[in-house]
Design a protein around this motif. Structure first.
Motif, mmCIF file in Angstrom:
data_model
loop_
_atom_site.group_PDB
_atom_site.id
_atom_site.type_symbol
_atom_site.label_atom_id
_atom_site.label_comp_id
_atom_site.label_asym_id
_atom_site.label_seq_id
_atom_site.Cartn_x
_atom_site.Cartn_y
_atom_site.Cartn_z
ATOM 1 N N ARG A 41 0.844 -1.194 0.000
ATOM 2 C CA ARG A 41 0.000 0.000 0.000
ATOM 3 C C ARG A 41 0.876 1.239 0.000
ATOM 4 N N ASN A 42 0.339 2.283 -0.645
ATOM 5 C CA ASN A 42 0.941 3.604 -0.561
ATOM 6 C C ASN A 42 -0.177 4.627 -0.648
ATOM 7 N N PRO A 48 1.484 1.325 -6.065
ATOM 8 C CA PRO A 48 2.793 0.736 -5.790
ATOM 9 C C PRO A 48 3.438 0.279 -7.096
ATOM 10 N N SER A 49 4.716 0.610 -7.276
ATOM 11 C CA SER A 49 5.357 0.374 -8.565
ATOM 12 C C SER A 49 6.418 -0.716 -8.564
ATOM 13 N N ALA A 67 6.158 1.763 -1.796
ATOM 14 C CA ALA A 67 5.043 1.224 -1.008
ATOM 15 C C ALA A 67 5.536 0.647 0.315
ATOM 16 N N THR A 68 4.568 0.379 1.167
ATOM 17 C CA THR A 68 4.809 -0.271 2.452
ATOM 18 C C THR A 68 4.084 -1.613 2.444
ATOM 19 N N SER A 114 -7.935 1.127 -5.055
ATOM 20 C CA SER A 114 -7.659 2.230 -4.139
ATOM 21 C C SER A 114 -8.914 2.588 -3.356
ATOM 22 N N GLN A 115 -8.698 3.235 -2.221
ATOM 23 C CA GLN A 115 -9.789 3.663 -1.353
ATOM 24 C C GLN A 115 -9.314 4.866 -0.559
ATOM 25 N N ALA A 116 -10.174 5.868 -0.427
ATOM 26 C CA ALA A 116 -9.852 7.051 0.372
ATOM 27 C C ALA A 116 -10.428 6.903 1.776
#
Length: 181
Positions: A41-42, A48-49, A67-68, A114-116
């Motif tokens: 996730r980032n 994430p690349s 990313a983490t 993705s999600q905000a």
């Protein structure tokens, strides 16, 4: 080095639930024939690349490119906390087989999405009490994810703000001022 055979499928159906201003749960359907998944996730505008590398076991919290690592295991969901409010988080989920130095990842077409997180809500203030010519008591409901509160006193006569305070303590929900002149 001979690695485990990489899974031939990826997890599917990425879902998000329990989305708040500082957390969310990401869920997915497990990949058939895979031992587990690694979730990257980032935040921001790009996904994430960097792909995980065969022979490298990652731990939660490790950095992988931009990313983490948010999750490693055989489950089908991860609860994320300590996120920033009103921020979009991007995810890539890769299946893997094996463990340790022989682990092998399927890096072809990982599940992504993705999600905000939600915005911090505005507090609701109660009517001021103890109002006198020199002071008042202000109260409001404490808001999850608030890092501070700003209180402004407006004069309808002067048509402007006559006093302002910022409270750095998130749990603050009452302020008493007896020094107004």
């Amino acid at each position: 080095t001979t690695y485990f055979t990489a899974p031939t499928s990826q997890p599917t159906v990425l879902t998000f639930s329990s989305v708040t201003c500082n957390g969310m749960t990401a869920g997915w359907t497990a990949a058939s024939g895979a031992d587990g998944v690694i979730v990257l996730r980032n935040s921001g505008g790009t996904a994430p690349s960097t792909n995980p590398s065969n022979g490298t076991s990652y731990t939660v919290g490790a950095t992988l490119g931009n990313a983490t690592v948010a999750y490693v295991g055989s489950g089908t969901s991860v609860s994320l906390s300590s996120l920033s409010d009103n921020t979009t988080y991007n995810f890539k989920i890769f299946s893997y087989n094996g463990s340790g130095s022989l682990i092998s990842y399927n890096t072809s077409l990982p599940l992504s999405g993705s999600q905000a997180t939600s915005s911090v809500a505005a507090p609701t203030a109660a009517a001021a009490t103890g109002i006198s010519s020199t002071g008042f008591t202000a109260s409001w409901n404490a808001i999850t994810c608030a890092t501070n509160y700003s209180l402004y006193v407006f004069s309808s006569v002067a048509n402007s703000i006559v006093a302002a305070w910022t409270f750095p303590t998130p749990g603050t929900s009452t302020y008493c001022d007896s020094s107004l002149v």
